[in-house]
Write an enzyme that holds these catalytic residues in place. Sequence first.
Site, PDB file in Angstrom:
ATOM      1  CE  LYS A 266      -3.120  -7.147  25.268  1.00  0.00           C
ATOM      2  NZ  LYS A 266      -4.538  -7.559  25.336  1.00  0.00           N
TER       3      LYS A 266
ATOM      4  CB  SER B  92      -7.550  -9.470  25.712  1.00  0.00           C
ATOM      5  OG  SER B  92      -8.535  -9.381  24.725  1.00  0.00           O
TER       6      SER B  92
ATOM      7  CE  LYS C  90      -9.002 -11.702  22.497  1.00  0.00           C
ATOM      8  NZ  LYS C  90      -9.556 -11.440  21.175  1.00  0.00           N
TER       9      LYS C  90
HETATM   10  P1  NAD Z   1      -6.671   0.760  21.976  1.00  0.00           P
HETATM   11  O1  NAD Z   1      -5.244   0.928  22.379  1.00  0.00           O
HETATM   12  O2  NAD Z   1      -7.114   1.234  20.629  1.00  0.00           O
HETATM   13  O3  NAD Z   1      -7.641   1.488  23.062  1.00  0.00           O
HETATM   14  C1  NAD Z   1      -7.390   1.511  24.438  1.00  0.00           C
HETATM   15  C2  NAD Z   1      -7.923   2.831  24.995  1.00  0.00           C
HETATM   16  O4  NAD Z   1      -7.791   2.830  26.410  1.00  0.00           O
HETATM   17  C3  NAD Z   1      -7.153   4.058  24.493  1.00  0.00           C
HETATM   18  O5  NAD Z   1      -8.087   4.994  23.940  1.00  0.00           O
HETATM   19  C4  NAD Z   1      -6.450   4.604  25.749  1.00  0.00           C
HETATM   20  O6  NAD Z   1      -6.337   6.006  25.729  1.00  0.00           O
HETATM   21  C5  NAD Z   1      -7.381   4.126  26.836  1.00  0.00           C
HETATM   22  N1  NAD Z   1      -6.780   3.972  28.179  1.00  0.00           N
HETATM   23  C6  NAD Z   1      -5.692   3.264  28.525  1.00  0.00           C
HETATM   24  N2  NAD Z   1      -5.540   3.273  29.857  1.00  0.00           N
HETATM   25  C7  NAD Z   1      -6.572   4.001  30.362  1.00  0.00           C
HETATM   26  C8  NAD Z   1      -6.982   4.346  31.685  1.00  0.00           C
HETATM   27  N3  NAD Z   1      -6.311   3.923  32.778  1.00  0.00           N
HETATM   28  N4  NAD Z   1      -8.089   5.112  31.811  1.00  0.00           N
HETATM   29  C9  NAD Z   1      -8.786   5.527  30.724  1.00  0.00           C
HETATM   30  N5  NAD Z   1      -8.454   5.216  29.459  1.00  0.00           N
HETATM   31  C10 NAD Z   1      -7.359   4.463  29.292  1.00  0.00           C
HETATM   32  O7  NAD Z   1      -6.994  -0.784  22.167  1.00  0.00           O
HETATM   33  P2  NAD Z   1      -8.155  -1.650  21.465  1.00  0.00           P
HETATM   34  O8  NAD Z   1      -7.672  -2.155  20.140  1.00  0.00           O
HETATM   35  O9  NAD Z   1      -9.438  -0.920  21.560  1.00  0.00           O
HETATM   36  O10 NAD Z   1      -8.169  -2.933  22.427  1.00  0.00           O
HETATM   37  C11 NAD Z   1      -8.739  -2.905  23.733  1.00  0.00           C
HETATM   38  C12 NAD Z   1      -8.718  -4.326  24.290  1.00  0.00           C
HETATM   39  O11 NAD Z   1      -9.476  -5.178  23.435  1.00  0.00           O
HETATM   40  C13 NAD Z   1      -7.312  -4.939  24.363  1.00  0.00           C
HETATM   41  O12 NAD Z   1      -7.207  -5.733  25.515  1.00  0.00           O
HETATM   42  C14 NAD Z   1      -7.236  -5.786  23.112  1.00  0.00           C
HETATM   43  O13 NAD Z   1      -6.323  -6.865  23.238  1.00  0.00           O
HETATM   44  C15 NAD Z   1      -8.677  -6.261  22.994  1.00  0.00           C
HETATM   45  N6  NAD Z   1      -9.116  -6.622  21.629  1.00  0.00           N
HETATM   46  C16 NAD Z   1      -8.774  -5.834  20.576  1.00  0.00           C
HETATM   47  C17 NAD Z   1      -9.197  -6.212  19.293  1.00  0.00           C
HETATM   48  C18 NAD Z   1      -8.818  -5.388  18.073  1.00  0.00           C
HETATM   49  O14 NAD Z   1      -9.008  -5.889  16.949  1.00  0.00           O
HETATM   50  N7  NAD Z   1      -8.315  -4.160  18.215  1.00  0.00           N
HETATM   51  C19 NAD Z   1      -9.968  -7.355  19.109  1.00  0.00           C
HETATM   52  C20 NAD Z   1     -10.336  -8.111  20.216  1.00  0.00           C
HETATM   53  C21 NAD Z   1      -9.898  -7.732  21.487  1.00  0.00           C
END
Ligand code: NAD
Length: 301
Positions: free
Chosen positions: A238, A95, A170
């Site tokens: 965010k 997102s 979104k």
């Molecule tokens: P998270 O923080 O758990 O996971 C993000 C991952 O990305 C981490 O493992 C981190 O190490 C990795 N990362 C960051 N920068 C990187 C890079 N440059 N190269 C490689 N790896 C990298 O986040 P999440 O909860 O999985 O969310 C991911 C996205 O999905 C976000 O944009 C969030 O808003 C969206 N989202 C999350 C949810 C939820 O319920 N958690 C629901 C819908 C959407």
Amino acid sequence: MNIGFIGLGIMGKPMARNLLRAGHRLSVYDYRQEPVQALCEDGATAACSAADAARNSEMVITMLPNSPHVREAVLGKDGVLQGAQQGTILADMSSIAPLEARAIAAACEARGVHMLDCPVSGGEPKAIEGTLSIMCGGEAEVFEQIRDVLLCMGSSAVRVGEIGSGNVAKLSNQIVVALNIAAVSEALTLAAKTGVDPQDVFEAIRGGLAGSTVLEAKAPMMLCHQFAPGFRMDLHIKDLKNVLDTAHAADVPLPLSAQVLEMMQAVKVDGGGTLDHSALALYYEKLAHVSLKGDGEVSGP
Ligand code: NAD
């Protein structure tokens, strides 16, 4: 299909696992080794950079926190564009800000990589089940080429328009969820402070017009102070910042989103940034000096 998958956090790890189960071959990359190893035990190959994950892939998926992370992973040193072949499809499922999605897509297109923005709704439980709602922006023809892959992770994949539109959908979703969480917090706090058991109020109103998916998912968490994420407050802050940036650029005043952003920010300042976004209830508890847990104590994160 050969797929590079970058970002194996709360959402990315189960999404990648569902692609493996559907028979796709995955090259996976994350800064953190733990999820990379876990996916390799399920049959994926470890990549040593985003470029490496993209190198022999027809499609690359990114699932990262926010716009700067996507920019770095795609356009940065050892990023996707340094490994991807002409004609590779990049589905960014993070997102992020719609304007950033458009800018990153333009840089990709200049190198022959076709990008779609495909953020998701549904959270970790639906990521595990493979029943996410996926909203996509980009060329219709490109979307058709990857629709079946997306449906390994979601129960629906809807193209809503050109690049950036997926993230506009979104952000709209995130406005509705944030304001709904605030409304649930406000209602249950009123009940608690006036001596009516908020659990009973929840039971009384859930079948009426006030009923909602947010009420069902978040009221029970608020009533027992179970704030393990789920969806972290930091990520919703965010999203609401991206909402307001997008709205300001388009001359759209969003007074309620601005208000809830500041309320979430206050919970974060109190140490609640890593809690589930339902911890917004703590803001109301502090204001009214009451606990939704029914013990009469005000408690912080
Ligand atoms: P998270 O923080 O758990 O996971 C993000 C991952 O990305 C981490 O493992 C981190 O190490 C990795 N990362 C960051 N920068 C990187 C890079 N440059 N190269 C490689 N790896 C990298 O986040 P999440 O909860 O999985 O969310 C991911 C996205 O999905 C976000 O944009 C969030 O808003 C969206 N989202 C999350 C949810 C939820 O319920 N958690 C629901 C819908 C959407």
